[in-house]
Design a protein around this motif. Structure first.
Motif, PDB file in Angstrom:
ATOM      1  N   ILE A  83       0.813  -1.456   0.054  1.00  0.00           N
ATOM      2  CA  ILE A  83      -0.003  -0.122  -0.009  1.00  0.00           C
ATOM      3  C   ILE A  83       0.867   1.204  -0.094  1.00  0.00           C
ATOM      4  N   GLY A  84       0.792   2.159  -1.232  1.00  0.00           N
ATOM      5  CA  GLY A  84       1.677   3.298  -1.052  1.00  0.00           C
ATOM      6  C   GLY A  84       1.054   4.107  -0.181  1.00  0.00           C
ATOM      7  N   ILE A  85       1.983   4.981   0.521  1.00  0.00           N
ATOM      8  CA  ILE A  85       1.735   5.932   1.508  1.00  0.00           C
ATOM      9  C   ILE A  85       2.043   7.508   0.830  1.00  0.00           C
ATOM     10  N   PRO A  86       1.177   8.418   0.660  1.00  0.00           N
ATOM     11  CA  PRO A  86      -0.202   8.366   1.058  1.00  0.00           C
ATOM     12  C   PRO A  86      -1.086   8.371   0.092  1.00  0.00           C
ATOM     13  N   ASN A  87      -0.611   7.882  -0.954  1.00  0.00           N
ATOM     14  CA  ASN A  87      -1.640   7.670  -2.239  1.00  0.00           C
ATOM     15  C   ASN A  87      -2.771   6.728  -2.229  1.00  0.00           C
ATOM     16  N   GLU A  88      -2.223   5.429  -1.424  1.00  0.00           N
ATOM     17  CA  GLU A  88      -3.424   4.573  -1.121  1.00  0.00           C
ATOM     18  C   GLU A  88      -3.975   4.468   0.249  1.00  0.00           C
ATOM     19  N   MET A  89      -3.785   5.719   0.771  1.00  0.00           N
ATOM     20  CA  MET A  89      -4.592   5.892   2.070  1.00  0.00           C
ATOM     21  C   MET A  89      -5.688   6.905   2.170  1.00  0.00           C
ATOM     22  N   VAL A  90      -6.752   6.579   2.849  1.00  0.00           N
ATOM     23  CA  VAL A  90      -7.820   7.510   3.115  1.00  0.00           C
ATOM     24  C   VAL A  90      -7.652   7.698   4.752  1.00  0.00           C
ATOM     25  N   SER A  91      -7.166   8.815   4.833  1.00  0.00           N
ATOM     26  CA  SER A  91      -6.630   9.077   6.475  1.00  0.00           C
ATOM     27  C   SER A  91      -7.140  10.391   7.225  1.00  0.00           C
ATOM     28  N   LEU A  92      -7.931  10.174   8.117  1.00  0.00           N
ATOM     29  CA  LEU A  92      -8.300  11.215   8.784  1.00  0.00           C
ATOM     30  C   LEU A  92      -7.506  11.221  10.220  1.00  0.00           C
ATOM     31  N   ALA A 208     -14.198  -8.621   1.510  1.00  0.00           N
ATOM     32  CA  ALA A 208     -14.432  -7.573   0.526  1.00  0.00           C
ATOM     33  C   ALA A 208     -15.496  -7.783  -0.434  1.00  0.00           C
ATOM     34  N   PRO A 209     -16.179  -6.716  -1.038  1.00  0.00           N
ATOM     35  CA  PRO A 209     -16.683  -6.773  -2.313  1.00  0.00           C
ATOM     36  C   PRO A 209     -15.917  -7.465  -3.400  1.00  0.00           C
ATOM     37  N   ALA A 210     -16.541  -7.957  -4.355  1.00  0.00           N
ATOM     38  CA  ALA A 210     -15.385  -8.705  -5.199  1.00  0.00           C
ATOM     39  C   ALA A 210     -14.488  -7.503  -5.995  1.00  0.00           C
ATOM     40  N   ALA A 211     -14.966  -6.398  -6.422  1.00  0.00           N
ATOM     41  CA  ALA A 211     -14.220  -5.566  -7.077  1.00  0.00           C
ATOM     42  C   ALA A 211     -13.333  -4.828  -6.230  1.00  0.00           C
ATOM     43  N   ALA A 212     -13.819  -4.654  -4.896  1.00  0.00           N
ATOM     44  CA  ALA A 212     -12.748  -3.971  -4.007  1.00  0.00           C
ATOM     45  C   ALA A 212     -11.815  -5.034  -3.344  1.00  0.00           C
ATOM     46  N   ALA A 213     -12.001  -6.232  -3.627  1.00  0.00           N
ATOM     47  CA  ALA A 213     -10.882  -7.082  -3.026  1.00  0.00           C
ATOM     48  C   ALA A 213      -9.666  -7.198  -4.090  1.00  0.00           C
ATOM     49  N   ARG A 214      -9.830  -6.596  -5.175  1.00  0.00           N
ATOM     50  CA  ARG A 214      -8.601  -6.578  -6.085  1.00  0.00           C
ATOM     51  C   ARG A 214      -7.822  -5.196  -5.834  1.00  0.00           C
ATOM     52  N   PHE A 216      -7.952  -1.545  -3.288  1.00  0.00           N
ATOM     53  CA  PHE A 216      -9.006  -0.681  -2.390  1.00  0.00           C
ATOM     54  C   PHE A 216      -7.952   0.010  -1.332  1.00  0.00           C
ATOM     55  N   PRO A 217      -7.910   1.268  -1.032  1.00  0.00           N
ATOM     56  CA  PRO A 217      -7.299   1.800  -0.166  1.00  0.00           C
ATOM     57  C   PRO A 217      -7.327   1.527   1.343  1.00  0.00           C
ATOM     58  N   LEU A 218      -6.288   1.689   2.222  1.00  0.00           N
ATOM     59  CA  LEU A 218      -6.281   1.427   3.505  1.00  0.00           C
ATOM     60  C   LEU A 218      -7.400   2.558   4.202  1.00  0.00           C
ATOM     61  N   ILE A 219      -8.099   2.614   4.831  1.00  0.00           N
ATOM     62  CA  ILE A 219      -9.140   3.381   5.605  1.00  0.00           C
ATOM     63  C   ILE A 219      -8.433   3.654   6.960  1.00  0.00           C
ATOM     64  N   ASN A 220      -8.057   4.870   7.454  1.00  0.00           N
ATOM     65  CA  ASN A 220      -7.668   5.116   8.955  1.00  0.00           C
ATOM     66  C   ASN A 220      -8.556   6.401   9.439  1.00  0.00           C
ATOM     67  N   ILE A 221      -9.369   6.005  10.389  1.00  0.00           N
ATOM     68  CA  ILE A 221     -10.037   7.223  11.164  1.00  0.00           C
ATOM     69  C   ILE A 221      -9.462   7.263  12.424  1.00  0.00           C
ATOM     70  N   GLN A 453     -15.045   8.307  -6.032  1.00  0.00           N
ATOM     71  CA  GLN A 453     -16.259   7.845  -6.527  1.00  0.00           C
ATOM     72  C   GLN A 453     -15.840   6.341  -6.844  1.00  0.00           C
ATOM     73  N   GLU A 454     -14.917   6.026  -7.710  1.00  0.00           N
ATOM     74  CA  GLU A 454     -14.555   4.647  -8.334  1.00  0.00           C
ATOM     75  C   GLU A 454     -14.415   3.788  -7.272  1.00  0.00           C
ATOM     76  N   GLU A 455     -13.843   4.211  -6.143  1.00  0.00           N
ATOM     77  CA  GLU A 455     -13.432   3.011  -4.948  1.00  0.00           C
ATOM     78  C   GLU A 455     -14.938   2.759  -4.174  1.00  0.00           C
ATOM     79  N   ARG A 456     -15.662   3.979  -4.307  1.00  0.00           N
ATOM     80  CA  ARG A 456     -16.988   3.629  -3.344  1.00  0.00           C
ATOM     81  C   ARG A 456     -17.800   2.851  -4.431  1.00  0.00           C
ATOM     82  N   ASP A 457     -17.792   2.867  -5.761  1.00  0.00           N
ATOM     83  CA  ASP A 457     -18.321   1.841  -6.611  1.00  0.00           C
ATOM     84  C   ASP A 457     -17.984   0.544  -6.486  1.00  0.00           C
ATOM     85  N   PHE A 458     -16.713   0.360  -6.083  1.00  0.00           N
ATOM     86  CA  PHE A 458     -16.046  -0.958  -5.949  1.00  0.00           C
ATOM     87  C   PHE A 458     -16.837  -1.609  -4.828  1.00  0.00           C
TER      88      PHE A 458
END
Length: 466
Positions: A83-92, A208-214, A216-221, A453-458
């Motif tokens: 997982i790339g940091i921070p490009n593949e992170m959704v972090s608060l 994980a949903p099938a599309a998100a299994a391939r 998906f970013p790390l989510i950290n709140i 939005q693409e990640e949400r659609d996954f």
């Protein structure tokens, strides 16, 4: 000539990496562990956090790959995620949402069972390393000037045996009995320091949903220690086999639930409900596992007036960190490298070598210790030593730096380099970083999560009738 021998107490990640470093310097390395070490990636009881989120930061990952070449490739081939940091992170963060700038560092995301199994398999491919599992350590042989081995007992038969060693390494983790083992040798008690935020963990695995299994970013709140209420966090970690490992945590008064019915509600109750929303319709693959093994603990062996030749303490036996910061495994890797470097520099037979190594190991844990304890002591109800005035003053700078890191690429890079243990904390004082920090962020704060939005659609399950 008599072969040189080493004994490593503990067959976890720290122990296997230490054994690898030792095998380059001695003829025989015996790893002793109380558990039966599994021959597959399943978790084992001897690892307190085995069923919870583990992150291998890039600083530690690179060190492991230098000690055991090919380990990262094997992990990825087995399904671990890079997982790339921070490009593949959704972090608060405590200071706001972090921009997803181009990759600066990375982390490896997988179950702890997979990571331990791959490292163990790599290490035991070395013919100099053997394992004595299902074996208890009863104590040390030697005196206050030199440790000459250990006394062990088979857990099945009870048969006791002395294992002689030119060097003994304690990598038994949080449950280390080293302070007790040193007493019969006539050594004074080493000072111990703890900082306890009161954090509790609860983890559940989802499909994980099938599309998100391939992809998906790390989510950290994250929680904010500046808030008056208990700190609560939620982390969604993509791991092998198309799964999401979700860990919830909370400090005193805000502990996560241990029952399945309230898991999603708690995930939605943190500073942003994103993780809870994502798992609300996901299929659970496990129950809820809880843990309270989150106290920061450090033993200052390097400060004892006398330290015996032939003895080293590292990994969680030396210092443990709140797992929420993801530093323990990387510190273990750096410590194993420090052990090998010390032996190469000073020589196994040279008096004072292990004392020099023990002092070097103390410096190895300093960065992670300061990062974890300076945050944890701020939470309501935290128990520990008050912060020194100098640290309180530096806290103001770190707060400004953290705020700038959410929006300024140069400061983000410095912060991520230090946080992943890829650069020393002194890099945060580079003139360009200081200037950008004092100037403050020039971009406006992000109003919401950086998930696309693409990640949400996954995460939207597709049905034939859709």
């Amino acid at each position: 000539m008599t072969p040189t021998r080493a004994v490593v107490l503990g067959g976890g990640l720290a122990g296997m990496l230490a054994a690898t470093s030792l095998a380059a310097q001695v003829d025989q390395v015996t790893v002793v562990d109380r558990d039966r070490l599994p021959d597959d990636p399943r978790p084992r009881s001897g690892v307190p956090q085995a069923r919870h989120t583990h992150l291998l930061m890039s600083g530690g990952a690179r060190t492991i790959d230098r000690l055991l070449p090919g380990t990262l490739d094997r992990l990825i081939a087995r399904g671990a995620r890079r997982i790339g940091i921070p490009n593949e992170m959704v972090s608060l963060s405590a200071q706001g949402w972090i921009h997803r700038f181009p990759e600066i560092q990375f982390m490896v995301s997988c179950s702890r069972g997979l990571l331990d199994w791959v490292v163990r398999t790599q290490a035991l491919a070395n013919p100099r390393i053997t394992v004595r599992d299902h074996t208890d350590v009863l104590g040390l042989d030697g005196d206050r000037t030199r440790v000459t081995g250990v006394l062990v007992a088979d857990r099945g038969s009870g048969t006791q045996e002395r294992l002689p060693a030119d060097i003994t390494v304690d990598a038994t983790g949080r449950g280390s009995k080293m302070r007790r083992w040193l007493e019969p040798l006539g050594l004074p008690a080493a000072r111990e320091e703890t900082v306890d935020s009161g954090l509790a963990y609860a983890t559940r695995v989802f499909q994980a949903p099938a599309a998100a299994a391939r992809r998906f970013p790390l989510i950290n709140i994250q929680a904010s220690p500046q808030d008056a209420e208990p700190g609560k966090t939620a982390t969604l970690l993509p791991i092998e086999e198309g799964r999401w490992m979700v860990t919830l945590s909370g400090t005193r008064g805000g502990e996560p639930p241990t029952d399945e019915d309230r898991f999603v509600d708690f995930a939605r109750s943190v500073r942003h409900p994103l993780v809870g929303d994502l798992i609300a319709t996901a299929r659970p693959l496990s129950g809820v596992y809880s843990s309270h093994s989150t106290v920061n603990r450090r033993v200052y062996y390097e400060r004892l007036p006398v330290w015996p030749d032939g003895l080293v303490v590292l990994g969680d036996a030396l210092a443990t960190f709140n797992p929420v910061y993801g530093h323990g495994m990387s510190v273990a890797a750096h410590s194993a490298a420090t052990l090998g470097a010390g032996l190469r520099r000073y020589g196994l037979a040279t008096p004072g070598t292990t004392r020099r190594i023990q002092r070097a190991l103390a410096r190895t844990v300093d960065t992670a210790w300061v990062m974890a304890t300076s945050q944890d002591i701020l939470y309501p109800g935290a128990v520990g030593k008050p912060q020194p005035r100098l640290l309180r003053l530096s806290r103001r700078y770190v707060d400004r730096l953290s705020r700038a890191a959410t929006r300024e690429p140069r400061v983000t890079a410095a912060m991520m380099n230090a946080f992943t243990l890829s650069a020393p904390m002194t890099s945060l004082l580079h003139p360009a970083v200081v200037l950008a920090t004092l100037r403050g962020p020039r971009r406006p704060p992000l109003a919401g999560p950086t998930i696309t939005q693409e990640e949400r659609d996954f995460c939207v399950e597709q049905h034939p009738s859709a």
